[in-house]
Design an enzyme around this catalytic site. Structure first.
Site, PDB file in Angstrom:
ATOM      1  N   GLU A  37     -31.914   7.580  11.595  1.00 31.91           N
ATOM      2  CA  GLU A  37     -32.661   8.539  10.781  1.00 31.91           C
ATOM      3  C   GLU A  37     -32.159   8.647   9.345  1.00 31.91           C
ATOM      4  O   GLU A  37     -31.723   9.726   8.895  1.00 31.91           O
ATOM      5  CB  GLU A  37     -32.625   9.932  11.439  1.00 31.91           C
ATOM      6  CG  GLU A  37     -33.217   9.960  12.831  1.00 31.91           C
ATOM      7  CD  GLU A  37     -33.278  11.360  13.439  1.00 31.91           C
ATOM      8  OE1 GLU A  37     -32.871  12.322  12.771  1.00 31.91           O
ATOM      9  OE2 GLU A  37     -33.734  11.486  14.578  1.00 31.91           O
ATOM     10  N   GLU A  65     -35.459   7.932  20.454  1.00 25.25           N
ATOM     11  CA  GLU A  65     -35.233   9.356  20.726  1.00 25.25           C
ATOM     12  C   GLU A  65     -36.572  10.039  20.911  1.00 25.25           C
ATOM     13  O   GLU A  65     -37.504   9.841  20.114  1.00 25.25           O
ATOM     14  CB  GLU A  65     -34.541  10.075  19.551  1.00 25.25           C
ATOM     15  CG  GLU A  65     -33.071   9.871  19.481  1.00 25.25           C
ATOM     16  CD  GLU A  65     -32.425  10.645  18.335  1.00 25.25           C
ATOM     17  OE1 GLU A  65     -32.921  11.740  17.989  1.00 25.25           O
ATOM     18  OE2 GLU A  65     -31.437  10.139  17.800  1.00 25.25           O
TER      19      GLU A  65
HETATM   20  O1  IFM Z   1     -29.690  15.836  17.793  1.00 21.76           O
HETATM   21  C1  IFM Z   1     -30.520  15.151  16.911  1.00 21.76           C
HETATM   22  C2  IFM Z   1     -30.063  13.724  16.736  1.00 21.76           C
HETATM   23  O2  IFM Z   1     -28.735  13.643  16.308  1.00 21.76           O
HETATM   24  C3  IFM Z   1     -30.931  13.021  15.714  1.00 21.76           C
HETATM   25  N1  IFM Z   1     -32.321  13.168  16.033  1.00 21.76           N
HETATM   26  C4  IFM Z   1     -32.814  14.476  16.357  1.00 21.76           C
HETATM   27  C5  IFM Z   1     -31.944  15.112  17.419  1.00 21.76           C
HETATM   28  C6  IFM Z   1     -32.481  16.494  17.815  1.00 21.76           C
HETATM   29  O3  IFM Z   1     -32.595  17.318  16.701  1.00 21.76           O
END
Ligand code: IFM
Length: 448
Positions: free
Chosen positions: A166, A353
């Site tokens: 990210e 994710e």
């Molecule tokens: O916990 C975070 C992760 O580190 C990065 N993506 C979003 C998740 C949830 O907010």
């Protein structure tokens, strides 16, 4: 009843990140990261929480891998703490840090779980932050050194690598946290993001020289953009938000160039990054083998001329009673996957994710009845399956997260895990969703 079945070669996993789970923040020679610094500053993290102990994964990784095996995970995404293996960020190697990750990788492989490593999930070495951090163009040399060490130490067993997690959040979230883009903040964030792209390209180049048979990509947080009204102005604003958040990273990593409209816009606003001779050639010749997609929610925007740089406004669409990380909108995942397939020449995609958290999740009589999480995941799996049926090249799904963990500035107040963690005793307790996920993996699908 509608049966959803995934392709034979589809893989199911879960994801975590070093700072969020490891703890052992100053043990065995680890150096400090910027998150160690931040979390020790009074008032920065909710409830004064820190990642000092987190869920103590550093000491409990064997128990944790046993849980992964019992859930049936086929693959596990984790990140390496850069200062754990290079305490000053470059130079001196901390062998105990390397040993820890070697043991974890071996444990995973013995359990039949395929590791995929994220090199950078935000816990930047403090020693390098003191040298200007990602604003310093030398950051690409620092990252290249760190990446090469990881590839050489673990690349014989790890065949899938993610350079950055990210980068948009890491570079731009601060811009918004500090109250919206100023010329200085945007220019800074654009410089940092360019250094991420150069660092990514350097790591890809090094990896390919060392392990031509492996795969290396990047994980982007992507959000499909919509407008509330059908006005031309709002559509222009939506396209700009898409350029700002999505295409600014998608284009360089998959096409090898920055989006022309955004580059022109940033130049006009005098916030463009400093792109030097040879930069774009490096980026162009080191495009990603796959794209990791982190999907949480969509974004709705409208035109807003009073905002001086980006000229859009994000319409808040949160439903905090339901979940954090935005409105629950599974169709956004479908739209996003189709769009990536169409616009980027059918790339290999992994969802790296997707998941949800609740502030009010409780252990009652030894159980966590998280039907809301199960519903959330089911709806998103269904959207992914629909996209696959349209020909999208999606091959993996990593739920965020396997365990409850340290949720950055929110500390431990938000629980994203399939497995509940009692932060007093460090006991791990399967939530109902973990049992359900185990069945999804066994059946490679589910009934709706
Ligand atoms: O916990 C975070 C992760 O580190 C990065 N993506 C979003 C998740 C949830 O907010």
């Amino acid at each position: 009843m509608n049966k959803i079945k995934f392709p034979e070669d589809f893989m199911w996993g879960a994801a975590t990140a070093a700072y969020q789970i490891e703890g052992a923040w100053d043990e065995d020679g680890k150096g400090n990261s910027v998150w160690d610094t931040l979390s020790h500053m009074p008032g920065v993290i909710q409830n004064g929480d820190t990642g000092d102990t987190a869920i103590d994964h550093y000491h409990r990784y064997k128990e944790d891998v046993a849980i992964m095996k019992a859930v049936g995970l086929q693959t596990y995404r984790f990140s390496i703490s850069w200062p754990r293996i290079l305490p000053e960020g470059t130079g001196r190697i901390n062998q105990k840090g390397i040993d820890f990750y070697n043991s974890l990788i071996d444990e995973l492989i013995t359990a039949g779980i395929e590791p995929i490593i994220t090199l950078y999930h935000w816990d930047f070495p403090q020693a390098l932050a003191d040298k200007g951090g990602w604003m310093n163009r030398a950051s690409m040399d620092w990252f290249a050194e760190y990446a090469e060490l990881c590839f050489k130490s673990f690349g014989d067993r790890v065949k899938n690598w993610i350079t950055f997690n990210e980068p948009w959040v890491d570079a731009y979230a601060v811009v918004f946290l500090l109250g919206g883009p100023t010329i200085e903040a945007m220019s800074r964030a654009n410089h940092i993001s360019h250094h991420y792209m150069l660092s990514h390209a350097r790591a890809v180049e090094i990896y390919r020289q060392l392990y031509p048979g492996g795969r290396i990509g990047i994980t982007l947080d992507l959000s499909p953009v919509y407008t509330e009204a059908d006005s031309q102005q709002d559509k222009i604003a939506a396209n700009r938000f898409d350029g700002f958040m999505n295409r600014w990273f998608l284009d360089p990593v998959l096409k090898g160039s920055y989006p022309e409209d955004m580059l022109a816009w940033y130049r006009e606003k005098q916030v463009a990054p400093d792109i030097r001779q040879g930069d774009m050639e490096l980026i162009q010749s080191n495009r990603s083998d796959f794209l990791g997609v982190n999907y949480y929610s969509r974004t709705i925007v409208k035109a807003f001329q009073d905002e001086p740089i980006l000229e859009f406004k994000v319409i808040e669409n949160r439903d905090d009673s339901w979940a954090t990380n935005g409105e629950v909108y599974p169709d956004g995942l479908y739209d996003l996957l189709i769009r990536l397939d169409n616009d980027y020449d059918h790339p290999l995609l992994f969802i790296t994710e997707n998941g949800t958290s609740f502030g009010d999740e409780e252990l009652v009589d030894g159980k966590v009845m998280d039907k809301r999480r199960q519903k959330y995941l089911q709806q998103h799996f269904e959207a992914a399956s629909r996209a696959i049926s349209k020909g999208v090249n999606l091959k993996r799904y990593y739920v965020w997260s396997l365990f409850d963990n340290f949720e950055w500035i929110y500390g431990y107040s938000r629980r994203f895990g399939l497995v509940y963690v009692d932060y007093n005793t460090q006991e791990r307790i399967w939530k109902e969703s973990a049992f359900w996920y185990r069945q999804v993996i066994t059946d490679n699908g589910f009934s709706l």
